[in-house]
Scaffold this motif. Structure first.
Motif, PDB file in Angstrom:
ATOM      1  N   TYR A 151      44.376  39.360 -14.239  1.00  0.00           N
ATOM      2  CA  TYR A 151      44.922  38.696 -13.057  1.00  0.00           C
ATOM      3  C   TYR A 151      44.115  37.484 -12.622  1.00  0.00           C
ATOM      4  O   TYR A 151      44.489  36.807 -11.668  1.00  0.00           O
ATOM      5  CB  TYR A 151      45.053  39.703 -11.906  1.00  0.00           C
ATOM      6  CG  TYR A 151      46.052  40.784 -12.235  1.00  0.00           C
ATOM      7  CD1 TYR A 151      47.413  40.510 -12.262  1.00  0.00           C
ATOM      8  CD2 TYR A 151      45.632  42.061 -12.562  1.00  0.00           C
ATOM      9  CE1 TYR A 151      48.337  41.488 -12.595  1.00  0.00           C
ATOM     10  CE2 TYR A 151      46.547  43.047 -12.890  1.00  0.00           C
ATOM     11  CZ  TYR A 151      47.893  42.759 -12.900  1.00  0.00           C
ATOM     12  OH  TYR A 151      48.797  43.732 -13.241  1.00  0.00           O
ATOM     13  N   GLY A 152      43.006  37.183 -13.319  1.00  0.00           N
ATOM     14  CA  GLY A 152      42.231  35.971 -13.085  1.00  0.00           C
ATOM     15  C   GLY A 152      41.739  35.792 -11.663  1.00  0.00           C
ATOM     16  O   GLY A 152      41.559  36.755 -10.925  1.00  0.00           O
ATOM     17  N   PRO A 153      41.561  34.528 -11.250  1.00  0.00           N
ATOM     18  CA  PRO A 153      41.018  34.256  -9.921  1.00  0.00           C
ATOM     19  C   PRO A 153      41.990  34.592  -8.791  1.00  0.00           C
ATOM     20  O   PRO A 153      41.567  34.818  -7.672  1.00  0.00           O
ATOM     21  CB  PRO A 153      40.708  32.754  -9.953  1.00  0.00           C
ATOM     22  CG  PRO A 153      41.489  32.198 -11.082  1.00  0.00           C
ATOM     23  CD  PRO A 153      41.742  33.321 -12.041  1.00  0.00           C
ATOM     24  N   GLY A 154      43.287  34.658  -9.102  1.00  0.00           N
ATOM     25  CA  GLY A 154      44.274  34.975  -8.069  1.00  0.00           C
ATOM     26  C   GLY A 154      44.258  36.427  -7.661  1.00  0.00           C
ATOM     27  O   GLY A 154      44.566  36.764  -6.522  1.00  0.00           O
ATOM     28  N   GLY A 155      43.912  37.296  -8.586  1.00  0.00           N
ATOM     29  CA  GLY A 155      43.793  38.713  -8.291  1.00  0.00           C
ATOM     30  C   GLY A 155      45.095  39.470  -8.154  1.00  0.00           C
ATOM     31  O   GLY A 155      45.212  40.574  -8.632  1.00  0.00           O
ATOM     32  N   GLN A 156      46.079  38.920  -7.484  1.00  0.00           N
ATOM     33  CA  GLN A 156      47.372  39.567  -7.242  1.00  0.00           C
ATOM     34  C   GLN A 156      47.206  41.011  -6.761  1.00  0.00           C
ATOM     35  O   GLN A 156      47.735  41.945  -7.346  1.00  0.00           O
ATOM     36  CB  GLN A 156      48.249  39.491  -8.492  1.00  0.00           C
ATOM     37  CG  GLN A 156      48.580  38.063  -8.878  1.00  0.00           C
ATOM     38  CD  GLN A 156      49.534  37.992 -10.052  1.00  0.00           C
ATOM     39  OE1 GLN A 156      50.177  38.952 -10.415  1.00  0.00           O
ATOM     40  NE2 GLN A 156      49.632  36.815 -10.634  1.00  0.00           N
ATOM     41  N   ALA A 160      39.540  39.284  -7.205  1.00  0.00           N
ATOM     42  CA  ALA A 160      39.566  38.083  -8.052  1.00  0.00           C
ATOM     43  C   ALA A 160      38.594  38.237  -9.218  1.00  0.00           C
ATOM     44  O   ALA A 160      37.492  38.763  -9.057  1.00  0.00           O
ATOM     45  CB  ALA A 160      39.205  36.853  -7.229  1.00  0.00           C
ATOM     46  N   ASN A 161      39.026  37.802 -10.392  1.00  0.00           N
ATOM     47  CA  ASN A 161      38.209  37.815 -11.609  1.00  0.00           C
ATOM     48  C   ASN A 161      37.699  39.202 -11.993  1.00  0.00           C
ATOM     49  O   ASN A 161      36.607  39.341 -12.525  1.00  0.00           O
ATOM     50  CB  ASN A 161      37.061  36.811 -11.499  1.00  0.00           C
ATOM     51  CG  ASN A 161      37.589  35.401 -11.441  1.00  0.00           C
ATOM     52  OD1 ASN A 161      38.452  35.010 -12.216  1.00  0.00           O
ATOM     53  ND2 ASN A 161      37.095  34.627 -10.492  1.00  0.00           N
TER      54      ASN A 161
END
Length: 177
Positions: A151-156, A160-161
């Motif tokens: 989900y990368g830096p957005g986290g959803q 985040a990360n």
């Protein structure tokens, strides 16, 4: 002389701390949890998973640095059809977060397998599109998914990360039409 002993003590403590980061899930000799951030990247064999196919697993997250690569390990090889690009994979899964070692989601506990249609191009994270190819029915797989394939830096809804630790059971594989 005192400075020499102090330097030797610091060097020994540093060497012992670094040795404890070499993929071991065990604490260092002092048992302190306030150690510095590990620098050695995790290997797939550092993660311990217990539990039988079809049951919610117990996952032990090691004390190592999360890797930036997708890690895949078949825990149970499986005996049925194999997931290929374009097929539909019906799976049970459990998601544990690396940073806080918490189970965030589990289809095992809900009793509802999840269908991934058109594997490779499915509406799931890249770590799944890549990581479930080759999984067989009746097989259990461990996936360690780095943030870039998660989900990368957005986290959803996830930190985040975050590195994601999945245990996935192949329930049914339907070939592409």
């Amino acid at each position: 002389m005192r400075n020499v002993l102090l330097i030797a003590s610091v060097a020994l403590a540093a060497a012992t701390g670094l040795a404890g980061c070499a993929g071991s899930a065990q604490p260092s000799a002092g048992g302190s949890s306030s150690a510095a951030t590990p620098t050695n990247p995790c290997k797939v064999d550092d993660f311990k998973v217990t539990g039988a196919f079809g049951a919610a697993p117990a996952v032990e997250i090691p004390s190592c640095k999360p890797t930036e690569e997708l890690l895949i390990k078949d825990l149970v090889p499986g005996t049925g059809a194999e997931v290929k690009a374009g097929s539909t994979a019906t799976v049970n899964y459990q998601l544990t977060t690396f940073s806080d070692k918490k189970v965030l989601d589990s289809s095992f506990k809900r009793g509802e397998p999840f269908a991934v249609e058109n594997v490779g191009q499915a509406q799931v994270i890249d770590g799944w599109n890549e990581g479930i190819i080759g999984l067989k029915e009746n097989g259990r797989r461990l996936l360690i998914v780095p943030p870039a394939k998660g989900y990368g830096p957005g986290g959803q809804g996830i930190k985040a990360n975050e590195t994601l630790v999945f245990v996935i059971d192949g329930v049914k594989v339907t070939p592409a039409a």
